[in-house]
Design an enzyme around this catalytic site. Structure first.
Site, short mmCIF file in Angstrom:
data_model
loop_
_atom_site.label_atom_id
_atom_site.label_comp_id
_atom_site.label_asym_id
_atom_site.label_seq_id
_atom_site.Cartn_x
_atom_site.Cartn_y
_atom_site.Cartn_z
N ALA A 131 29.19 -22.56 5.92
CA ALA A 131 29.25 -23.80 5.68
C ALA A 131 28.93 -24.72 6.85
O ALA A 131 28.45 -25.96 6.42
CB ALA A 131 30.66 -24.32 5.01
N ALA A 132 29.01 -24.25 7.94
CA ALA A 132 28.93 -25.39 9.00
C ALA A 132 27.40 -25.84 9.21
O ALA A 132 26.44 -25.11 8.61
CB ALA A 132 29.14 -24.71 10.26
N PRO A 133 27.16 -27.08 9.41
CA PRO A 133 28.10 -28.21 9.98
C PRO A 133 28.70 -28.88 8.69
O PRO A 133 29.40 -29.71 8.98
CB PRO A 133 26.96 -29.09 10.87
CG PRO A 133 25.77 -28.80 10.07
CD PRO A 133 25.82 -27.56 9.60
N GLY A 134 28.48 -28.24 7.57
CA GLY A 134 29.13 -29.24 6.32
C GLY A 134 28.22 -29.93 5.63
O GLY A 134 28.68 -30.74 4.81
N GLY A 135 26.96 -30.19 5.74
CA GLY A 135 26.11 -31.02 5.06
C GLY A 135 25.99 -30.60 3.74
O GLY A 135 26.24 -31.44 2.75
N ASP A 175 23.95 -20.09 2.54
CA ASP A 175 22.78 -20.64 3.06
C ASP A 175 22.76 -19.71 4.29
O ASP A 175 23.60 -19.94 5.36
CB ASP A 175 23.14 -22.13 3.63
CG ASP A 175 21.93 -22.74 4.61
OD1 ASP A 175 20.64 -22.47 4.00
OD2 ASP A 175 22.30 -23.30 5.51
N CYS A 230 16.17 -21.46 6.37
CA CYS A 230 15.22 -22.32 7.04
C CYS A 230 14.37 -21.66 7.69
O CYS A 230 13.89 -21.95 9.13
CB CYS A 230 16.25 -23.49 8.02
SG CYS A 230 17.27 -22.66 9.08
#
Length: 609
Positions: free
Chosen positions: A312-316, A474, A525
């Site tokens: 999950a980081a950074p939480g966007g 992700d 990405c």
């Protein structure tokens, strides 16, 4: 005579290299590992990969470089895009970011012309998404996104590349600060030069001096390895630098190398002016790449559901999902880093989101190990940790009861270890030199971040199978789609394959955690097909109850179909014909002007078949 000619030639070369138009320029060339470059050429074709490589560097010789806008996600639970636009206009007006240079900035007519030219290039972007994007750019410096469903996004245009006069005089170059490549990539995205990023500095630099900022990019060495070598450069004046702007030093040279944090150079004259809005409108906006926002929409979260964000980081994406759910339901956000989990907590608190629960957990251990024969817990112990997992139960009370019985069963062993430890405490202990150095660093750097923030992170033992409605993975990746990128030579064919293996293991966990009838969204990405299309092929071939699902909105291009055979005999399978249109691939060389990104959405059928 030969010696004189050689000296003359050297002086002419030195003169040419010191020409400000040559030395003080920004025209990076992205270096790749030769085998990786060959692989990507096979995947994309030589011309297409050349465009991608140039686009990743923000190269000035290709169309819309740099990324000509910042994408801002508005927290619709607190404000509206119209209100945010009004506030941002005031911020930009006060900061002077709305000033443009007609000679070297990308003005509106150039953007329109470049977009039209790009539309002639077959990059496979969605026509509908492209038209909406063009409409957004044509509305002015700040505008709403016009893609249906994404109207709450705000685009803020930047400008560049700009020509900068560094104040060069013959045989008297300006004072200079050399920064690391990663620091430079952040500066090109709008950051300042912070102390940890400084690698070298001219002599006699004092606070308030105007300095040129250049980048130490890795170069191939004689041993075949990559290195910067800036401190041992015998021909400094012959070096054609890569300059990214000009700034004012916030401390002296001695101060820069004496402290461990803080702003070293305030960048007030940049190659690219891209607004960062750091610490502006806290809780109301979040700067995020467009493909990342599309990823949250592809997951299609619904109110009241239980959703897992595995990395999950950074939480966007976590906060984007929570807002799409109107903060109703539960979003479980996990990361294996304590500090990164703290960052997620901080961001969620800033945005006023209550449905996000954070845990420290390695995504490779996200599933509880269970003993299916009796439906009870299985004690999993190894040298370093002991965990208790419970089948089909999320009851805190049950967890507490089982944990207490486990501790009682281990009391004897723990007591024995404590007794031995106490007995040895009175003996003379040996402290290694490594421990001494570590303690000295702690004394010099002060208390760690955890102690300073006083944050608390709850550890998780994993989750029960089939306990989530939707899962977002992700995945950690090679990040070869991030922009700007000034160097890519560190990735090899083997390292790219290892990324793929790591991602498959994570995906195996995601499949176990999602319920039948649920959804998995996988994203990266990177431009590497081995981490994108090859993962999709693995998923569909391994789990017959998975199928690719349509995504909304769809503004990215199709995936890559086919396969790739490597010289060592390894074969990488990608998508089959007909599957290309069910994934989204964001091409950094396309007119959308985004980072390189990939999204695949899976529908989960019945697992009982």
């Amino acid at each position: 005579m030969k010696k004189a000619l050689k000296t003359l030639s050297r002086n002419l070369t030195l003169h040419n290299l010191m020409d400000p138009s040559v030395r003080y320029c920004y025209n990076p060339v992205l270096h790749w590992n030769p085998l990786v470059e060959e692989y990507f050429i096979k995947a994309y074709g030589p011309h297409h990969f050349s465009r991608i490589s140039k686009a990743l560097t923000y190269s000035t010789c290709f169309l819309l470089r740099p990324s000509c806008y910042s994408c801002i996600r508005v927290n619709t639970l607190r404000t509206t895009s119209d209100a945010v636009i009004e506030k941002l206009q005031g911020i930009i007006l006060n900061s002077g970011l709305n000033k443009t240079e007609s000679n070297d900035s990308l003005n509106e007519s150039n953007i329109n012309r470049n977009l039209d030219d790009c539309n002639k290039v077959e990059v496979g972007q969605s026509e509908h998404g492209m038209n909406a994007y063009k409409g957004s750019l044509q509305n002015g410096t700040i505008s709403k996104c016009q893609v249906p469903g994404l109207e709450y996004l705000v685009f803020v245009k930047g400008s560049g590349p700009h020509t900068i006069d560094y104040g060069y005089a013959s045989e008297r170059p300006p004072k200079e600060v050399i920064v690391s490549r990663k620091c430079a990539e952040a500066v090109l995205r709008g950051a300042q030069v912070f102390v940890p990023g400084v690698m070298a500095c001219s002599a006699h630099v004092e606070k308030g001096d105007l300095v040129a900022v250049s980048v130490a990019v890795e170069q191939p060495g004689l041993d075949g390895e990559w290195a910067t070598g800036i401190t041992r450069d015998p021909h400094y004046f012959e070096r054609s630098g890569l300059y990214i702007g000009q700034g004012t030093t916030m401390m002296s040279r001695a101060g820069i190398f004496r402290v461990s944090e803080g702003i070293a150079v305030d960048m007030n004259n940049r190659i690219f002016n891209l607004p960062s809005f750091r610490d502006e409108l806290e809780g109301e906006i979040f700067l995020q790449n467009l493909p990342s926002i599309v990823t949250a929409h592809a997951l299609d979260p619904q109110r009241g559901e239980r959703i897992l964000d595995m990395c999950a980081a950074p939480g966007g994406k976590t906060t984007a999902i929570a807002i799409l759910m109107r903060d109703e339901g539960e979003v479980v956000a996990v990361d294996r880093s304590h500090n990164k989990v703290l960052n997620i907590q901080k961001l969620a608190a800033e945005m006023g989101l209550k449905c996000i629960n954070t845990y420290k957990l390695d995504a490779l251990k996200a599933v509880c190990r269970t003993n299916e024969s009796n439906g009870m817990s299985t004690l999993c112990s190894d040298k370093d940790n002991i965990c208790t997992n419970i089948q089909n139960s999320d009851s805190p009370r049950l967890h507490q009861e089982v944990s207490s019985t486990t501790v009682e069963g281990l009391n004897a062993d723990m007591t024995c270890k404590e007794r031995v430890s106490n007995e040895k405490g009175n003996e003379r202990t040996y402290i290694s030199k490594a421990d001494i150095r570590k303690n000295m660093r702690r004394m010099r750097n002060g208390p760690g971040r955890n102690q300073c923030l006083g944050g608390r992170v709850e550890n998780s033992k994993g989750f029960s199978p089939n306990s989530f409605d939707r899962v977002l993975l992700d995945a950690p990746c090679s990040a070869l789609g991030l922009r700007p990128r000034l160097f890519a030579g560190e990735e090899t064919v083997n390292s790219l394959r290892n990324h793929g293996k790591y991602q498959r293991r994570m995906f195996d966990q995601a499949v176990q955690l999602v319920r039948s009838g649920g959804v998995i969204v996988y994203s990266t990405c990177t431009i590497n097909p081995g981490e994108n299309e090859a993962l999709v092929r693995y998923a569909l071939d391994t789990y017959k109850y998975l199928s690719l699902a349509p995504q909304n909105p769809r503004i990215g291009g199709p995936g890559l179909a086919g396969r790739c055979e490597f010289p060592d005999g390894y074969v990488e399978e990608w998508l089959k014909p007909g599957e290309e249109e069910l994934v989204q691939r964001f091409d950094p060389s396309s007119p959308l002007d985004t980072i390189g990104f990939f999204i695949a959405k899976f529908s989960v059928g019945s697992k009982d078949i």
